[in-house]
Design a protein around this motif. Structure first.
Motif, PDB file in Angstrom:
ATOM      1  N   VAL A 108       0.926  -1.078  -0.008  1.00  0.00           N
ATOM      2  CA  VAL A 108      -0.045   0.004  -0.033  1.00  0.00           C
ATOM      3  C   VAL A 108       0.896   1.198   0.138  1.00  0.00           C
ATOM      4  N   GLY A 109       0.671   2.149  -0.818  1.00  0.00           N
ATOM      5  CA  GLY A 109       1.376   3.257  -1.145  1.00  0.00           C
ATOM      6  C   GLY A 109       2.211   3.254  -2.102  1.00  0.00           C
ATOM      7  N   ALA A 110       2.766   2.080  -2.614  1.00  0.00           N
ATOM      8  CA  ALA A 110       3.369   1.945  -3.899  1.00  0.00           C
ATOM      9  C   ALA A 110       2.733   2.643  -5.108  1.00  0.00           C
ATOM     10  N   ARG A 111       3.659   3.342  -6.007  1.00  0.00           N
ATOM     11  CA  ARG A 111       3.075   3.592  -7.403  1.00  0.00           C
ATOM     12  C   ARG A 111       3.716   2.521  -8.561  1.00  0.00           C
ATOM     13  N   LEU A 112       2.479   1.837  -9.008  1.00  0.00           N
ATOM     14  CA  LEU A 112       2.948   1.060 -10.062  1.00  0.00           C
ATOM     15  C   LEU A 112       2.404   1.267 -11.476  1.00  0.00           C
ATOM     16  N   CYS A 113       2.963   0.836 -12.397  1.00  0.00           N
ATOM     17  CA  CYS A 113       2.645   0.953 -14.025  1.00  0.00           C
ATOM     18  C   CYS A 113       2.223  -0.750 -14.171  1.00  0.00           C
ATOM     19  N   ALA A 141       8.271   2.995  -4.570  1.00  0.00           N
ATOM     20  CA  ALA A 141       8.249   1.713  -3.503  1.00  0.00           C
ATOM     21  C   ALA A 141       7.327   2.589  -2.407  1.00  0.00           C
ATOM     22  N   PRO A 142       6.449   1.634  -1.703  1.00  0.00           N
ATOM     23  CA  PRO A 142       5.911   2.292  -0.767  1.00  0.00           C
ATOM     24  C   PRO A 142       6.702   2.774   0.534  1.00  0.00           C
ATOM     25  N   ALA A 143       6.404   4.007   0.962  1.00  0.00           N
ATOM     26  CA  ALA A 143       7.033   4.431   2.382  1.00  0.00           C
ATOM     27  C   ALA A 143       7.109   3.544   3.362  1.00  0.00           C
ATOM     28  N   TRP A 144       8.115   3.602   4.329  1.00  0.00           N
ATOM     29  CA  TRP A 144       7.930   2.756   5.458  1.00  0.00           C
ATOM     30  C   TRP A 144       7.083   3.196   6.509  1.00  0.00           C
ATOM     31  N   PRO A 189       0.092   4.783   7.418  1.00  0.00           N
ATOM     32  CA  PRO A 189      -0.649   5.319   8.235  1.00  0.00           C
ATOM     33  C   PRO A 189      -0.647   4.336   9.531  1.00  0.00           C
ATOM     34  N   ALA A 190      -0.856   2.640   9.279  1.00  0.00           N
ATOM     35  CA  ALA A 190      -0.719   1.938  10.453  1.00  0.00           C
ATOM     36  C   ALA A 190       0.883   2.129  11.304  1.00  0.00           C
ATOM     37  N   ARG A 191       1.508   1.864  10.489  1.00  0.00           N
ATOM     38  CA  ARG A 191       2.963   1.912  11.117  1.00  0.00           C
ATOM     39  C   ARG A 191       3.325   3.115  12.018  1.00  0.00           C
ATOM     40  N   LEU A 192       2.948   4.284  11.114  1.00  0.00           N
ATOM     41  CA  LEU A 192       2.939   5.858  11.908  1.00  0.00           C
ATOM     42  C   LEU A 192       2.374   5.795  13.255  1.00  0.00           C
ATOM     43  N   ALA A 222       1.341   3.256  15.093  1.00  0.00           N
ATOM     44  CA  ALA A 222       2.039   2.234  15.978  1.00  0.00           C
ATOM     45  C   ALA A 222       3.271   2.776  16.653  1.00  0.00           C
ATOM     46  N   ALA A 223       4.025   3.579  15.428  1.00  0.00           N
ATOM     47  CA  ALA A 223       5.239   4.265  16.492  1.00  0.00           C
ATOM     48  C   ALA A 223       4.818   5.364  17.029  1.00  0.00           C
ATOM     49  N   ILE A 224       3.806   5.954  16.766  1.00  0.00           N
ATOM     50  CA  ILE A 224       3.314   7.292  17.607  1.00  0.00           C
ATOM     51  C   ILE A 224       2.909   6.788  18.992  1.00  0.00           C
ATOM     52  N   THR A 225       2.043   5.482  19.066  1.00  0.00           N
ATOM     53  CA  THR A 225       1.556   4.798  20.119  1.00  0.00           C
ATOM     54  C   THR A 225       2.639   4.283  21.202  1.00  0.00           C
ATOM     55  N   LEU A 226       3.823   3.772  20.387  1.00  0.00           N
ATOM     56  CA  LEU A 226       4.772   3.201  21.142  1.00  0.00           C
ATOM     57  C   LEU A 226       5.570   4.352  21.846  1.00  0.00           C
ATOM     58  N   VAL A 227       5.718   5.563  21.070  1.00  0.00           N
ATOM     59  CA  VAL A 227       6.403   6.570  21.856  1.00  0.00           C
ATOM     60  C   VAL A 227       5.613   7.114  22.974  1.00  0.00           C
ATOM     61  N   ALA A 228       4.298   7.240  22.800  1.00  0.00           N
ATOM     62  CA  ALA A 228       3.658   7.746  23.789  1.00  0.00           C
ATOM     63  C   ALA A 228       3.509   6.912  24.975  1.00  0.00           C
ATOM     64  N   LEU A 229       3.193   5.564  24.737  1.00  0.00           N
ATOM     65  CA  LEU A 229       3.472   4.601  25.719  1.00  0.00           C
ATOM     66  C   LEU A 229       4.975   4.644  26.567  1.00  0.00           C
ATOM     67  N   LEU A 230       6.015   4.919  25.671  1.00  0.00           N
ATOM     68  CA  LEU A 230       7.226   4.963  26.535  1.00  0.00           C
ATOM     69  C   LEU A 230       7.358   6.307  27.078  1.00  0.00           C
TER      70      LEU A 230
END
Length: 691
Positions: free
Chosen positions: A403-408, A438-441, A444-447, A449-457
């Motif tokens: 998801v997020g990749a651009r394909l032809c 290529a899709p960005a790392w 939205p789901a990873r972002l 999760a990262a925000i949640t992890l940082v907030a929990l930490l």
């Protein structure tokens, strides 16, 4: 061309020529593919009309000029202007992101000069694009005015929430003038409203020579994307007067206009609903009426320019064979057409549903793993289609297809008819999938999760820090309480028991001295003195015992809830028989319980005050009075002893220590302490506690 269409075109052209009439031409582009090229790259298309209301396509709607210049080889937004010498000048958008526009000229709209790329914004390196150019001849100064929309990075704040392909854009209209389309003036800002604007089109009012400008308000938040009007007395001066409110609905663009008699007609594109609209103004552009129902525009028409020509030009355009082709060339079996969702929707009826090989470029919105296949939802500006790609069951979906990749992708097209809203392509091989981005790392789901992890930490660190702080505060509180209690016990022992024991030691020493004398033959007087010393020693030890008992009782009882003053005094009287007949107690006001801590402190102060009155003041009577008020109480201890000078109490160690001890105890419970004494008139000790 069919016989019927050919005959109609010939009769139309012949009729116009016979009467020497004027006619109208519409230059435009559309999204219908031709010759293996997607619609916006297929080329210039023309239509003609004798009255600007009923339009007939030229060359059966096929392109009459194919783009040959520019990075993207587009021919969008074609604008044609006829000069005073009869030459037609054509400009167009040749690339999505470029500092140049396309140019060609013709004498008959059939044979065209060599195409040129004109770098109109090359001198401004921050330029991002040149869109929707127009060309207008100004008879006031004999110059051709070429104007277009550009975003120059840093000059205007980007429009928020724009589509990803338009991110960071904020357009204004720029102008360059020329006499020969060889030498151009430096570009300058020409139309600069307080909103992003594209698709400007200027028209001269034949009645008074003033100028009218139609332009699209491109703002997205809140959505505008509609057409407004501005006025000016001079084309060279630009348009500085305030623009009108929108005269068309949202999601409209590509205005072109002309005067027919005193009526001003505006044609515009509603690109979401895929139709061309028309409006008329009978007061030179101030008010407008929708007359779309009176017009028949060419099918699939997009963003063009309408202009007046001689009837002979129209006759020539419709002459059979003038463009050297009567049919679209047959495609090779392996030919592939570049398509967008808009061109698919526009041409769906002509495809009959199956077998067309197309190439589609879009962003991956969803990936579904199936048995031996992967289905991807690909999205471009105008919608989504589903691509089915072969992939063995055990093989993993490549990360670059995420998801997020651009394909032809290249495959065979199918769609559900007549709704035309379920386009699908079947891809034969993995090699027919090209990864453009290529899709960005940071999906939205990873972002998230990262925000949640940082907030929990962060919360964990914050909680740990608060816990440490609380523990340190508790330890400090306990330490302070222990230290305070130690000081209180030290004060009690020093001020009470140490003095009593010192007195006992003094009496014991005196008794021992007298005993030595008695062994050497003492008299009855000495025996009497020995008895007195032992009596005093017994009394001192009893006093010390009472003091210690009172201190222990105070420490034991402090945590057991409130105590009544009357109970406190009864306790004091019962354990101190030496007070009987000397000390009297009385209360005033409505008695209320107080804490054991306060009761214990008052007991110690009372005991010290009475003890001082008996030991140092030799009092015969001590009156203890407690007065209860609304906000606290006052304890007053008054004796009839010898009294002393308060200011010089420092010279009497016993009195000085007693006063300091009572004052310290009163202050520890938040009370006020005062002592008044006059030699020969007794002493009064007063403690005031406020709630």
């Amino acid at each position: 061309m069919t016989l019927r269409a050919t005959t109609a075109a010939i009769l139309l052209a012949a009729g116009l020529s016979a009467f020497g009439e004027k006619a109208y031409v519409f230059s435009y582009f559309n999204d219908v593919p031709f010759g293996g090229r997607r619609g916006e790259a297929a080329g210039l298309r023309l239509a003609t009309s004798p009255d600007a209301k009923r339009w007939t396509v030229v060359n059966e709607g096929r392109p009459v000029l194919v783009p040959e210049v520019g990075k993207d080889r587009l021919m969008r937004d074609p604008s044609i202007c006829r000069g005073p010498d009869g030459t037609f000048h054509l400009v167009w958008t040749l690339s999505w992101y470029s500092k140049s526009i396309g140019y060609a000229s013709s004498r008959d709209l059939i044979h065209w000069s060599e195409q040129r790329e004109i770098p109109v914004m090359e001198g401004i390196p921050e330029t991002r694009n040149c869109w929707a150019p127009e060309v207008t001849y100004n008879p006031d100064d004999g110059l051709f005015y070429v104007y277009w929309s550009s975003t120059v990075t840093g000059r205007h704040t980007p429009i928020p929430d724009m589509h990803r392909k338009e991110a960071g854009l904020n357009h204004r209209t720029y102008l360059s003038t020329t006499r020969d389309f060889t030498v151009f003036s430096p570009p300058r800002l020409w139309f600069n409203p307080d909103f992003s604007t594209i698709d400007a089109f200027a028209l001269r009012d034949p009645k008074d020579g003033s100028w009218i400008l139609f332009a699209k308000n491109e703002n997205h938040t809140p959505v505008q994307k509609n057409i407004v009007v501005a006025f000016s007395e001079s084309l060279a001066d630009g348009f500085h007067q305030p623009v009108t409110g929108p005269i068309t609905d949202h999601i409209t663009e590509g205005p072109t206009a002309l005067f027919i008699g005193d009526d001003l007609y505006l044609f515009y594109e509603n690109y979401r609903q895929h139709f061309y609209g028309a409006m008329v103004s009978r007061d030179r552009g101030r008010t407008w009426t929708d007359v779309t129902a009176e017009f028949e525009f060419p099918r699939d028409i997009r963003h063009g320019t309408v202009f007046e020509v001689d009837a002979g030009i129209v006759a020539s355009l419709h002459r059979p064979g003038r463009f050297g082709q009567d049919e679209e060339p047959e495609k090779p079996a392996d030919a592939v057409s570049d398509m967008t969702m808009l061109s698919l929707k526009m041409s769906a009826e002509k495809m009959n549903g199956l077998g067309e090989r197309i190439r589609f470029t879009g962003e991956v919105k969803d990936v579904v793993r199936g048995a031996d296949t992967v289905q991807m939802v690909l999205d471009d500006w105008h919608g989504s289609l589903v691509a089915t790609i072969p992939l063995p069951t055990r093989a993993k979906v490549p990360r670059e297809w995420g998801v997020g990749a651009r394909l032809c992708v290249c495959g065979t097209l199918s769609f559900r008819y007549p709704e035309c809203d379920d386009f699908r392509i079947a891809v034969a091989r993995r090699d027919d999938v090209e990864v453009l981005r290529a899709p960005a790392w940071w999906t939205p789901a990873r972002l998230a999760a990262a925000i949640t992890l940082v907030a929990l930490l962060f919360l964990a660190i914050l909680g740990w820090a608060l816990l440490l702080r609380h523990q340190k505060a508790a330890e400090r509180s306990v330490h302070d309480a222990v230290q305070k209690e130690r000081l209180r016990l030290s004060s009690d022992l020093h001020d009470g028991y140490q003095q009593l024991l010192a007195g006992c030691m003094f009496r014991l020493t005196a008794a021992m001295t007298l005993g030595e004398k008695l062994r050497n033959g003492g008299s009855p007087v000495l025996w009497r003195k020995v008895d007195e010393q032992f009596d005093g020693l017994r009394s001192s030890l009893t006093h010390a015992q009472d003091e210690l008992r009172a201190a222990l009782w105070t420490m034991k009882e402090e945590a057991e809830g409130p105590a009544a003053i009357g109970e406190l005094f009864r306790y004091a009287a019962s354990r101190l028989p030496q007070w009987e007949g000397i000390v009297s107690f009385e209360t005033e006001g409505e008695e209320s319980p107080i804490s054991r801590r306060y009761a214990g402190a008052l007991l110690m102060i009372l005991q010290e005050a009475v003890g001082n009155a008996l030991r140092h003041g030799r009092a015969k009577h001590v009156r203890v009075r407690v007065v209860f008020g609304r906000k606290g109480l006052a304890m007053i201890v008054k004796d009839d002893g010898c009294g002393f000078v308060v200011e010089s109490a420092g010279g009497a160690p016993g009195v000085h220590l007693g006063l300091k001890s009572m004052q310290s105890r009163a202050e520890n419970i938040g009370g006020r302490f005062a002592v008044r004494s006059t030699p020969g008139s007794g002493t009064e000790v007063k403690v005031v506690l406020e709630a």
